[in-house]
Motif scaffolding. Structure first.
Motif, mmCIF file in Angstrom:
data_model
loop_
_atom_site.group_PDB
_atom_site.id
_atom_site.type_symbol
_atom_site.label_atom_id
_atom_site.label_comp_id
_atom_site.label_asym_id
_atom_site.label_seq_id
_atom_site.Cartn_x
_atom_site.Cartn_y
_atom_site.Cartn_z
ATOM 1 N N GLY A 147 -2.821 5.629 5.929
ATOM 2 C CA GLY A 147 -4.191 5.981 5.575
ATOM 3 C C GLY A 147 -4.242 7.184 4.666
ATOM 4 O O GLY A 147 -3.577 8.193 4.907
ATOM 5 N N GLU A 184 -8.758 5.496 3.401
ATOM 6 C CA GLU A 184 -9.257 5.395 4.768
ATOM 7 C C GLU A 184 -10.634 6.030 4.942
ATOM 8 O O GLU A 184 -11.045 6.311 6.060
ATOM 9 C CB GLU A 184 -8.264 6.021 5.752
ATOM 10 C CG GLU A 184 -8.155 7.511 5.677
ATOM 11 C CD GLU A 184 -7.433 8.109 6.881
ATOM 12 O OE1 GLU A 184 -7.912 9.127 7.385
ATOM 13 O OE2 GLU A 184 -6.408 7.565 7.297
ATOM 14 N N ILE A 216 -7.720 0.077 8.787
ATOM 15 C CA ILE A 216 -6.917 0.372 7.590
ATOM 16 C C ILE A 216 -6.034 -0.825 7.255
ATOM 17 O O ILE A 216 -5.954 -1.258 6.106
ATOM 18 C CB ILE A 216 -6.059 1.641 7.810
ATOM 19 C CG1 ILE A 216 -6.948 2.888 7.860
ATOM 20 C CG2 ILE A 216 -4.982 1.780 6.735
ATOM 21 C CD1 ILE A 216 -6.246 4.136 8.375
#
Length: 141
Positions: free
Chosen positions: A56, A93, A128
Motif C-alpha cells: 500500500g 491506498e 488494496i
C-alpha cells in the motif's frame, strides 16, 4: 501460478491479504506486529508459492506522499533486499481504511467488532489487493 500478497504496512501493525493460487479472489490473511513482519513473511513464503507482493502506497487526497512514507520506504527497501526474487509493486491506498470501515458496516458487523483495529488493517489489505487485481484485469466484474 503463485499467490499475490498485499501489505498494508503500519508503524505498529500490518494488515495482510492474499489471493488464491489462481489470483482470482482476495482474502484477508492476518494482522501482525510490524516489527515481526519480515519473519512472518519468511515463514509464509516457505509454505506458499508467492509470485508478487503489493504494498500500500499512502497518499494524501492531493496525491502527495503521506507522512507515513518516511517509515514505509525503508520497509520497502528491506522487503526488496530480503526477497529479491519476488517483485514488489506499489498500490495507491488512499481511503482504504474508510472503505474497509464502511464495508464492515455494510457487512453487518457490530460496533465492537468494527473497533477491532486488527480487523480494519486486514480488511484494508484485502481492499488494496482487490484494487490491484481489478487494475490488472484479473477480476471479471
Amino acid at each position: 501460478m503463485g499467490r499475490i500478497i498485499a501489505i498494508d504496512y503500519g508503524k505498529k501493525k500490518t494488515g495482510l491479504a492474499v489471493t488464491d493460487p489462481f489470483q482470482i479472489i482476495a482474502n484477508g490473511l492476518d494482522t501482525v506486529p510490524s516489527h515481526t513482519l519480515i519473519e512472518y513473511l519468511e515463514k509464509y513464503f516457505e509454505k506458499e508459492d508467492v509470485e508478487q507482493i503489493v504494498l500500500g502506497y499512502p497518499r494524501q487526497a492531493s496525491g502527495e506522499d503521506s507522512e507515513s512514507m518516511r517509515y514505509i520506504k525503508p520497509f520497502f527497501n528491506r522487503l526488496k533486499n530480503k526477497f529479491p526474487h519476488i517483485p514488489v509493486e506499489w498500490v495507491d491506498e488512499r481511503y482504504t481504511s474508510k472503505i474497509a470501515f464502511q464495508a464492515m458496516i455494510d457487512g453487518g458487523l457490530k460496533k465492537k467488532a468494527r473497533q477491532n483495529k486488527n480487523l480494519v488493517d486486514k480488511v484494508s489489505a484485502t481492499i488494496i489487493l482487490q484494487s490491484y487485481l481489478e487494475q490488472k484485469g484479473n477480476l471479471n466484474l
